[in-house]
Design a protein around this motif. Structure first.
Motif, PDB file in Angstrom:
ATOM      1  N   UNK A   1      -0.154  -3.257   0.780  1.00 52.97           N
ATOM      2  CA  UNK A   1      -1.601  -3.260   1.508  1.00 52.97           C
ATOM      3  C   UNK A   1      -0.639  -1.187   2.720  1.00 52.97           C
ATOM      4  N   UNK A   2      -1.953  -0.579   2.194  1.00 48.46           N
ATOM      5  CA  UNK A   2      -1.540   0.910   3.361  1.00 48.46           C
ATOM      6  C   UNK A   2      -1.868   0.808   4.442  1.00 48.46           C
ATOM      7  N   UNK A   3      -1.520   0.805   6.312  1.00 52.25           N
ATOM      8  CA  UNK A   3      -1.962   0.341   6.945  1.00 52.25           C
ATOM      9  C   UNK A   3      -2.934   1.000   7.710  1.00 52.25           C
ATOM     10  N   UNK A   4      -3.883   1.583   6.369  1.00 55.90           N
ATOM     11  CA  UNK A   4      -5.415   1.564   7.628  1.00 55.90           C
ATOM     12  C   UNK A   4      -6.082   0.475   6.463  1.00 55.90           C
TER      13      UNK A   4
ATOM     14  N   UNK B   1      -5.063   2.782  -5.609  1.00 57.65           N
ATOM     15  CA  UNK B   1      -4.676   3.606  -6.005  1.00 57.65           C
ATOM     16  C   UNK B   1      -3.213   3.342  -7.169  1.00 57.65           C
ATOM     17  N   UNK B   2      -2.644   3.706  -8.471  1.00 58.83           N
ATOM     18  CA  UNK B   2      -1.257   3.458  -8.963  1.00 58.83           C
ATOM     19  C   UNK B   2      -0.073   4.165  -8.713  1.00 58.83           C
TER      20      UNK B   2
ATOM     21  N   UNK C   1       4.592  -0.205 -11.856  1.00 57.55           N
ATOM     22  CA  UNK C   1       3.316   0.257 -11.491  1.00 57.55           C
ATOM     23  C   UNK C   1       3.378  -0.509 -10.382  1.00 57.55           C
ATOM     24  N   UNK C   2       3.703  -0.123  -9.284  1.00 54.57           N
ATOM     25  CA  UNK C   2       2.996  -0.817  -7.988  1.00 54.57           C
ATOM     26  C   UNK C   2       0.949   0.170  -7.750  1.00 54.57           C
ATOM     27  N   UNK C   3      -0.384  -1.098  -7.666  1.00 55.33           N
ATOM     28  CA  UNK C   3      -1.286  -0.203  -6.877  1.00 55.33           C
ATOM     29  C   UNK C   3      -0.948  -0.619  -5.742  1.00 55.33           C
ATOM     30  N   UNK C   4      -1.055   0.488  -4.689  1.00 53.77           N
ATOM     31  CA  UNK C   4      -1.794  -0.117  -2.875  1.00 53.77           C
ATOM     32  C   UNK C   4      -3.548   0.925  -2.964  1.00 53.77           C
ATOM     33  N   UNK C   5      -3.232  -0.326  -1.978  1.00 58.30           N
ATOM     34  CA  UNK C   5      -4.813  -0.634  -1.501  1.00 58.30           C
ATOM     35  C   UNK C   5      -4.600   0.475  -0.463  1.00 58.30           C
ATOM     36  N   UNK C   6      -5.175   0.601  -0.394  1.00 52.47           N
ATOM     37  CA  UNK C   6      -4.933   2.384   0.291  1.00 52.47           C
ATOM     38  C   UNK C   6      -6.360   2.411   1.696  1.00 52.47           C
ATOM     39  N   UNK C   7      -7.601   1.496   1.589  1.00 51.98           N
ATOM     40  CA  UNK C   7      -8.869   1.685   1.708  1.00 51.98           C
ATOM     41  C   UNK C   7      -9.487   0.209   1.222  1.00 51.98           C
ATOM     42  N   UNK C   8      -9.942  -0.208   2.637  1.00 57.48           N
ATOM     43  CA  UNK C   8     -10.977  -1.519   2.173  1.00 57.48           C
ATOM     44  C   UNK C   8     -12.645  -1.039   3.496  1.00 57.48           C
ATOM     45  N   UNK C   9     -13.598  -1.131   2.509  1.00 59.92           N
ATOM     46  CA  UNK C   9     -14.780  -0.400   3.788  1.00 59.92           C
ATOM     47  C   UNK C   9     -15.835  -1.686   3.342  1.00 59.92           C
ATOM     48  N   UNK C  10     -16.677  -1.600   4.101  1.00 57.13           N
ATOM     49  CA  UNK C  10     -17.509  -2.804   4.518  1.00 57.13           C
ATOM     50  C   UNK C  10     -18.305  -2.434   2.970  1.00 57.13           C
ATOM     51  N   UNK C  11     -19.209  -2.598   2.345  1.00 61.23           N
ATOM     52  CA  UNK C  11     -20.518  -2.130   1.567  1.00 61.23           C
ATOM     53  C   UNK C  11     -21.487  -2.317   2.327  1.00 61.23           C
TER      54      UNK C  11
ATOM     55  N   UNK D   1      -6.616 -12.029  -2.252  1.00 59.44           N
ATOM     56  CA  UNK D   1      -8.019 -12.376  -3.304  1.00 59.44           C
ATOM     57  C   UNK D   1      -7.895 -10.884  -3.697  1.00 59.44           C
ATOM     58  N   UNK D   2      -7.466  -9.949  -2.741  1.00 57.21           N
ATOM     59  CA  UNK D   2      -7.427  -8.957  -3.108  1.00 57.21           C
ATOM     60  C   UNK D   2      -5.692  -8.585  -3.901  1.00 57.21           C
ATOM     61  N   UNK D   3      -4.888  -9.512  -3.544  1.00 56.11           N
ATOM     62  CA  UNK D   3      -3.907  -8.986  -4.325  1.00 56.11           C
ATOM     63  C   UNK D   3      -3.744  -9.806  -5.409  1.00 56.11           C
ATOM     64  N   UNK D   4      -4.435 -11.180  -5.745  1.00 56.80           N
ATOM     65  CA  UNK D   4      -4.348 -11.636  -7.015  1.00 56.80           C
ATOM     66  C   UNK D   4      -5.509 -11.002  -7.696  1.00 56.80           C
ATOM     67  N   UNK D   5      -6.047 -10.671  -7.486  1.00 62.24           N
ATOM     68  CA  UNK D   5      -7.088  -9.502  -8.637  1.00 62.24           C
ATOM     69  C   UNK D   5      -6.397  -8.533  -8.895  1.00 62.24           C
ATOM     70  N   UNK D   6      -6.047  -7.471  -7.638  1.00 61.17           N
ATOM     71  CA  UNK D   6      -5.015  -6.326  -8.516  1.00 61.17           C
ATOM     72  C   UNK D   6      -4.057  -6.315  -9.096  1.00 61.17           C
ATOM     73  N   UNK D   7      -3.379  -7.833  -9.143  1.00 62.99           N
ATOM     74  CA  UNK D   7      -1.832  -7.873  -9.736  1.00 62.99           C
ATOM     75  C   UNK D   7      -1.618  -8.181 -11.154  1.00 62.99           C
ATOM     76  N   UNK D   8      -3.085  -8.123 -11.241  1.00 57.24           N
ATOM     77  CA  UNK D   8      -3.813  -8.566 -12.866  1.00 57.24           C
ATOM     78  C   UNK D   8      -3.866  -6.893 -13.663  1.00 57.24           C
TER      79      UNK D   8
END
Length: 239
Positions: free
Chosen positions: A161-164, A216-217, A229-239, A181-188
């Motif tokens: 997870x990035x700081x933002x 981002x990969x 490969x590492x998946x980096x969460x760069x942002x979490x935005x409200x829908x 949840x985010x970690x488990x989903x993206x780890x797939x």
């Protein structure tokens, strides 16, 4: 001879869209869902005794898939290029669009109708459910069974997870469960299989609960000099 199926209820889950949904149940234990039964199946008598059951077979309709099918499909586990017969796969693109998931039963609410809380969900919100049955491990657990081209669980990728993104998580009441949840989903690695070997700065988005998770990969060399490969969460935005 044709048969008509009537939904017994509908799913409300952590997955608003089908992109990112794990390809098998139980791969993201933090993913919860509620199955709300509809009349006339929402009689509390219909679930009497279910409190003694820990897991359920849930039969449902892949309602986001078109009502067409092909005898050959391209499983992601084979890289999205090799074809196998539809009946040799668990592809959602199948005759009658029927699906089957084994989910953990966490709670039963019969105060107003019937609502079942499920864990390890792999179902999109709005999924029509056509039947539920108790899972019987003594009859249905077959560890010696062969599983064709998918004999073992898919490998997980690292998620960071990035700081933002961490700052957004820290402000939420469900910080811990959403991060899990985010970690488990993206780890797939929910990216399409044909895009996983490309070097790209593309940013993907997956909707979970009420947020859009941007990731981002990053491809790099592991300790054994193999590509990782590492998946980096760069942002979490409200829908």
């Amino acid at each position: 001879m044709d048969f008509t199926l009537s939904p017994i209820g509908y799913i409300d889950s952590d997955y608003p869209d089908k992109f990112g949904v794990p390809r098998q149940p139980g791969l993201a234990p933090a993913a919860s869902a509620t199955l709300t039964l509809v009349a006339p199946y929402n009689d509390p008598l219909s679930v009497r005794g279910l409190e003694a059951v820990s897991h359920l077979w849930v039969s449902f309709i892949f309602h986001h898939n078109p009502p067409t099918w092909s005898p050959l499909v391209r499983p992601p586990r084979l890289g999205g290029n090799r074809k196998v017969g539809v009946f040799a796969s668990r592809s959602p693109n199948r005759p009658n669009r029927l699906g089957l998931s084994l989910l953990a039963l966490e709670h039963i609410d019969t105060q107003r109708g019937v609502r079942l809380t499920l864990a390890g969900c792999d179902l999109v919100s709005g999924t029509p459910v056509v039947d539920i049955k108790p899972y019987l491990p003594w009859a249905e657990a077959k560890p010696e069974a062969s599983a064709g081209f998918a004999p073992t669980p898919p490998p997980n990728v690292e998620v960071v997870f990035q700081p933002q993104a961490r700052n957004v998580l820290a402000q939420r009441d469900d910080c811990d469960s959403l991060q899990a949840l985010i970690t488990q989903v993206l780890s797939q690695d929910p990216r399409p299989a044909y895009q996983r070997d490309t070097t790209s700065e593309r940013i993907y988005g997956v909707r979970l609960r009420d947020v859009d998770v941007k990731f981002q990969a990053w491809d790099h060399n592991a300790a054994d000099n193999k590509k990782a490969t590492t998946l980096a969460v760069v942002a979490i935005e409200a829908v």
